[in-house]
Design an enzyme around this catalytic site. Structure first.
Site, PDB file in Angstrom:
ATOM      1  N   SER A   9       0.835  -1.211   0.000  1.00  7.93           N
ATOM      2  CA  SER A   9       0.000   0.000   0.000  1.00  7.93           C
ATOM      3  C   SER A   9       0.867   1.258   0.000  1.00  7.93           C
ATOM      4  O   SER A   9       0.494   2.274  -0.600  1.00  7.93           O
ATOM      5  CB  SER A   9      -0.977   0.000   1.182  1.00  7.93           C
ATOM      6  OG  SER A   9      -0.298   0.178   2.403  1.00  7.93           O
ATOM      7  N   ASN A  10       2.024   1.216   0.646  1.00  6.72           N
ATOM      8  CA  ASN A  10       2.921   2.386   0.591  1.00  6.72           C
ATOM      9  C   ASN A  10       3.506   2.551  -0.812  1.00  6.72           C
ATOM     10  O   ASN A  10       3.648   3.673  -1.296  1.00  6.72           O
ATOM     11  CB  ASN A  10       4.033   2.273   1.639  1.00  6.72           C
ATOM     12  CG  ASN A  10       3.563   2.742   3.006  1.00  6.72           C
ATOM     13  OD1 ASN A  10       3.376   3.924   3.231  1.00  6.72           O
ATOM     14  ND2 ASN A  10       3.334   1.798   3.912  1.00  6.72           N
ATOM     15  N   MET A  53      10.758  -6.356   4.471  1.00  2.00           N
ATOM     16  CA  MET A  53      10.954  -7.022   5.761  1.00  2.00           C
ATOM     17  C   MET A  53      12.256  -7.818   5.811  1.00  2.00           C
ATOM     18  O   MET A  53      12.258  -8.997   6.147  1.00  2.00           O
ATOM     19  CB  MET A  53       9.755  -7.952   6.037  1.00  2.00           C
ATOM     20  CG  MET A  53       8.413  -7.260   5.966  1.00  2.00           C
ATOM     21  SD  MET A  53       8.288  -5.863   7.103  1.00  2.00           S
ATOM     22  CE  MET A  53       8.056  -6.736   8.631  1.00  2.00           C
ATOM     23  N   ASN A 107      13.197   4.643   4.852  1.00  2.22           N
ATOM     24  CA  ASN A 107      12.239   3.627   5.291  1.00  2.22           C
ATOM     25  C   ASN A 107      11.069   4.319   5.970  1.00  2.22           C
ATOM     26  O   ASN A 107      11.206   5.397   6.524  1.00  2.22           O
ATOM     27  CB  ASN A 107      12.924   2.668   6.287  1.00  2.22           C
ATOM     28  CG  ASN A 107      11.992   1.552   6.730  1.00  2.22           C
ATOM     29  OD1 ASN A 107      11.239   0.993   5.917  1.00  2.22           O
ATOM     30  ND2 ASN A 107      12.002   1.220   8.013  1.00  2.22           N
ATOM     31  N   HIS A 129       8.229   3.532   8.978  1.00  2.00           N
ATOM     32  CA  HIS A 129       8.003   2.600  10.087  1.00  2.00           C
ATOM     33  C   HIS A 129       6.733   3.023  10.835  1.00  2.00           C
ATOM     34  O   HIS A 129       6.549   4.218  11.096  1.00  2.00           O
ATOM     35  CB  HIS A 129       9.220   2.618  11.026  1.00  2.00           C
ATOM     36  CG  HIS A 129       9.087   1.652  12.154  1.00  2.00           C
ATOM     37  ND1 HIS A 129       9.267   0.291  11.992  1.00  2.00           N
ATOM     38  CD2 HIS A 129       8.758   1.836  13.459  1.00  2.00           C
ATOM     39  CE1 HIS A 129       9.070  -0.314  13.146  1.00  2.00           C
ATOM     40  NE2 HIS A 129       8.758   0.597  14.054  1.00  2.00           N
ATOM     41  N   ASP A 165      15.836   0.543  12.157  1.00  2.00           N
ATOM     42  CA  ASP A 165      14.877   1.584  12.580  1.00  2.00           C
ATOM     43  C   ASP A 165      15.509   2.638  13.490  1.00  2.00           C
ATOM     44  O   ASP A 165      14.815   3.241  14.325  1.00  2.00           O
ATOM     45  CB  ASP A 165      13.662   0.952  13.294  1.00  2.00           C
ATOM     46  CG  ASP A 165      12.877   0.026  12.385  1.00  2.00           C
ATOM     47  OD1 ASP A 165      12.865   0.255  11.168  1.00  2.00           O
ATOM     48  OD2 ASP A 165      12.274  -0.936  12.898  1.00  2.00           O
TER      49      ASP A 165
HETATM   50  C1  GRF Z   1       3.684  -0.521   6.826  1.00  2.00           C
HETATM   51  O1  GRF Z   1       2.979  -0.364   8.029  1.00  2.00           O
HETATM   52  C2  GRF Z   1       5.088  -0.002   6.955  1.00  2.00           C
HETATM   53  O2  GRF Z   1       5.193   1.086   7.823  1.00  2.00           O
HETATM   54  C3  GRF Z   1       5.808  -1.177   7.560  1.00  2.00           C
HETATM   55  O3  GRF Z   1       5.239  -2.310   6.946  1.00  2.00           O
HETATM   56  C4  GRF Z   1       3.918  -1.988   6.504  1.00  2.00           C
HETATM   57  C5  GRF Z   1       3.905  -2.248   5.030  1.00  2.00           C
HETATM   58  O4  GRF Z   1       2.638  -2.069   4.465  1.00  2.00           O
HETATM   59  N1  GRF Z   1       7.234  -1.064   7.381  1.00  2.00           N
HETATM   60  P1  GRF Z   1       2.485  -1.996   2.898  1.00  2.00           P
HETATM   61  O5  GRF Z   1       3.160  -3.254   2.316  1.00  2.00           O
HETATM   62  O6  GRF Z   1       3.147  -0.744   2.420  1.00  2.00           O
HETATM   63  O7  GRF Z   1       1.007  -2.001   2.656  1.00  2.00           O
END
Ligand code: GRF
Length: 193
Positions: A14-15, A91, A108, A110, A146
């Site tokens: 989603s990001n 991840m 990044n 977080h 982080d």
């Molecule tokens: C997000 O909450 C981001 O902050 C964290 O992992 C999640 C990833 O979500 N690092 P998406 O894959 O971007 O939907």
């Protein structure tokens, strides 16, 4: 001048989508040259393909060790002339080959107000500690997970009855706002430097 960036993903994406959207509607003067995943089953890869963006997968299981994995990514990123690397739900720790190839040029997002609650399950950690304010942080990636310099933060309230899901959803809205904004700011600074 449109900058070339890359996005590294492992999951839902989603990001990544928020970054794609920002490049499309003019909020972010950048081209996503490539999206790289360490997992073949990452839904984020489909989002990239749907948007016509090149994708690559570098699964650590296919390489002799983690450093080789990062070296393979560096080769891909350099060959696409990428100037900024954005982790978006990626991840996997970023290793020395990447950190050395892109010093201060890996960002990044977080889902906590760092330095509180680094690592996995940040939203659960926030609920377990009973904090009343949670949020999201964009930071520069360094060797310590982080813990790099903070570039942007946004707060959300923790409401009575919140679950990991409801809190995560509230934080995610802010992630999608501040990440493209911060990338745009970093690129602008680089242009004017
Ligand atoms: C997000 O909450 C981001 O902050 C964290 O992992 C999640 C990833 O979500 N690092 P998406 O894959 O971007 O939907």
């Amino acid at each position: 001048m449109s900058h070339k960036i890359a996005v590294l993903v492992s999951g839902r994406g989603s990001n990544l989508q928020s970054i794609i959207d920002a490049t499309r509607d003019g909020r972010l003067d950048a081209t996503i040259a490539i999206v790289i995943s360490n997992r073949e089953d990452a839904a984020a890869l489909n989002r990239a393909k749907d948007a016509g963006i090149e994708t690559a997968c570098v699964p650590p299981s296919r390489l002799p060790d983690r450093d080789s994995c990062d070296r393979a990514m560096v080769d891909l990123l350099r060959s696409r002339d990428v100037g900024l690397v954005c982790l978006a739900g990626y991840m996997q720790p970023v290793r020395r080959p990447m950190l050395e190839a892109f010093p201060d040029r890996i960002l990044n997002i977080h889902p906590s107000l760092l330095p509180a609650f680094p690592g996995l399950h940040a939203q659960q950690q926030a609920l377990e500690h009973g904090v009343k304010v949670a949020g999201a942080t964009v930071h520069v990636v360094t060797a310590k997970i982080d813990a790099g310099p903070i570039l942007a933060q946004a707060c959300v309230p923790v409401l009575p009855g919140d679950t990991v899901d409801t809190l995560s959803a509230r934080i995610l809205v802010e992630e999608h706002r501040i990440y493209p904004e911060t990338i745009a700011r970093v690129l602008l600074k680089r242009t004017s430097a």
